[in-house]
Design an enzyme around this catalytic site. Structure first.
Site, PDB file in Angstrom:
ATOM      1  N   TYR A 299       0.829  -1.201   0.000  1.00  0.00           N
ATOM      2  CA  TYR A 299       0.000   0.000   0.000  1.00  0.00           C
ATOM      3  C   TYR A 299       0.866   1.255   0.000  1.00  0.00           C
ATOM      4  CZ  TYR A 299      -3.191   3.666   1.523  1.00  0.00           C
ATOM      5  OH  TYR A 299      -3.910   4.830   1.604  1.00  0.00           O
TER       6      TYR A 299
ATOM      7  N   ASN B   7       0.509  11.796   5.763  1.00  0.00           N
ATOM      8  CA  ASN B   7      -0.199  10.884   6.656  1.00  0.00           C
ATOM      9  C   ASN B   7       0.272  11.111   8.085  1.00  0.00           C
ATOM     10  OD1 ASN B   7      -2.128   8.721   6.820  1.00  0.00           O
ATOM     11  ND2 ASN B   7      -1.328   8.051   4.829  1.00  0.00           N
TER      12      ASN B   7
END
Length: 511
Positions: free
Chosen positions: A53, A196
């Site tokens: 990912y 993030n």
């Protein structure tokens, strides 16, 4: 002082120094080495062709979409552009600088898989005073502060906007060129690593925690001055009365107020009068119980912020054994809860201050002071409308104290189906604290006027310091004056360090 970003992170004082004092930043060589080691793992994954990912896939609901190797750098740049989707007024410069330093901190922990040049690029922006234009709306607090951090990252790429010298919007490319900086070209995983994280939430919480600490001490000061002006009793603040209810913050506030009331001829005038003030009103007698509870709340908030400063907040994370694992560490619930809790506490510190202001102005309750603290009430209104202003601010703080962290709106095709709203919680906390500054300013003004009207009785050392700080702009009791500039000065006095320092020179340090 240069702030050195260590492999273990930074301190709250480091964040304040960079955000508010423009301290230069450098990355410790050990942190550079940790990032290089982490990056080598990502490079190995790419070479092996493994689906991971954020490295070889899309994002969010597109996590199962494979991205070919030759398009992975394009993927990272597209991610930054698409996620820089905020809207509204720009966030304050200090918030953006705190957020950028904290993202450097997170990358320097060596769990994000980025090349050192990425973190060094953010450091270059900080050291050249290039502040990205970050709109106030866009973050839901999970996956971290995506949109605000994307606006920061976009400037690193030489795209988007930055703040100009007078707050105007300037193309980032022009600012980088003027500073002699070259835009960063991202590689696999690096765009995701730049956005993030909880850095915006954490930055605002750290700034708010620092401000709250000062304001809670000033709340003890203004409470003591108001109690003195109202001929209140000092007995409820005796240490033996607080040792039997051992909440630490309560004991600290009570000790502050008791100390501030010493050396006062105003207090001496009624101290031995047994018929006077058998019990003061709650807003006077319970000041340390409310302000002390707020102090204990702040201690909790500082604990949470300290833990977050030690945390790896990224997704996915690169582990030392070579694994790349998906996490939820970007979720802002711990910070959102803490911010909401502190907003509630700060709102109540302001609310009880406003109650003391109202009591000071009320001829039926202020113990022989004139109505609204005007020596000529009727023709003159004194501080009547200053209390209106305070009441309106208390009402706003009550609305702002409603927790943001209990709200959640699902996003990204239900992949991100619970979010923290931590950005909103920390942003409104800063508003609550700014409002608290105004409320304490009104109390300070009313207390000073009350002490002036107690002349020729000489007030406490704290009272004399407050009279010196506000006396010139307030003037002696007399006809009404234009109050807005006086209130602005009182706000500056409450916010700044000078009055507190003057008082501490006379009575010793306050906690």
């Amino acid at each position: 002082m240069t702030v050195i970003v260590q492999p273990t992170g930074v301190t709250p004082d480091d964040v304040l120094a960079v955000a508010r004092a423009d301290a230069p930043v450098a990355i410790d060589p050990a942190a550079v080495a940790a990032m290089a080691t982490s990056r080598a793992i990502v490079d190995g994954i790419e070479a092996a062709g493994r689906p991971v990912y954020g490295v070889s896939t899309g994002f969010g609901a597109l996590a199962n979409t494979f991205v070919a190797p030759e398009r992975r750098a394009e993927l990272q740049h597209a991610l930054i552009r698409s996620h820089a989707a905020g809207i509204g007024a720009p966030m304050p410069r200090e918030v953006v600088r705190a957020m950028m330093l904290l993202r450097v901190r997170s990358l320097a922990l060596g769990r994000s898989g980025v090349r050192p040049v990425v973190a060094e690029g953010l450091v270059d922006l900080l050291n050249h005073s290039i502040t990205p234009w970050v709109p106030e709306h866009g973050s839901l607090g999970a996956s971290g502060d995506l949109a605000p951090l994307a606006h920061c990252a976009l400037a690193l790429l030489g795209e988007g906007w930055v703040l100009g010298p007078t707050g105007e919007r300037v193309p980032a490319a022009d600012a980088l060129h003027a500073a002699g900086l070259v835009p960063v070209e991202l590689a696999a995983k690096e765009g995701l690593a730049l956005i993030n994280g909880t850095d915006g939430m954490l930055g605002m919480l750290l700034l708010a925690g620092h401000d709250a600490g000062h304001l809670f001490t000033m709340a003890d000061v203004t409470a003591a001055l108001a109690i003195e002006a109202m001929l209140g009793s000092e007995r409820p603040f005796l240490p033996e009365l607080h040792s039997i209810r051992p909440h630490p913050g309560q004991a600290v506030s009570a000790a502050n107020i008791h100390r501030l009331l010493q050396g006062s001829r105003v207090m001496d005038s009624h101290r031995d009068d047994l018929a006077h003030a058998v019990q003061d009103a709650y807003s006077m007698r319970c000041a340390p119980q409310v302000a002390g509870a707020a102090r204990d709340t702040l201690d909790f908030v500082r604990t949470i912020a300290g833990r977050e400063l030690l945390s790896v907040v990224d997704n996915p994370v690169v582990l030392p054994d070579g694994r790349v694992e998906s996490t939820g560490n970007f979720h802002g619930a711990p910070l959102g809860f803490a911010a909401d809790y502190l907003a509630i506490a700060a709102a109540e510190v302001g609310a009880i201050a406003e109650r003391r202001v109202d009591r000071l102005l009320d001829v039926a309750r202020n113990r022989d002071l004139p109505a609204f603290l005007s020596p000529d009430p009727g023709v003159n209104s004194g501080l009547m409308i200053a209390q209106y202003t305070a009441a309106g601010i208390v009402a706003e703080n009550r609305r702002l104290a409603a927790p943001a962290s209990v709200d959640s709106l699902p996003t990204s095709g239900m992949q991100e189906d619970h979010v923290s709203m931590g950005w909103a919680a920390t942003k409104k906390l800063r508003t609550v604290l700014d409002n608290l500054t105004s409320l304490l300013a009104v109390e300070l003004l009313a207390a000073v006027r009350g002490l002036q009207l107690r002349a020729p009785l000489v007030p406490s050392p704290a009272g004399r310091a407050a009279l010196a700080a506000l006396g010139e702009v307030l003037g002696d009791p007399g006809p009404d004056v234009f109050l807005a500039p006086v209130l602005e000065t009182a706000r500056q006095v409450v916010r700044g360090p000078d009055l507190l320092h003057s008082i501490e020179r006379e009575v010793g340090p306050l906690a």
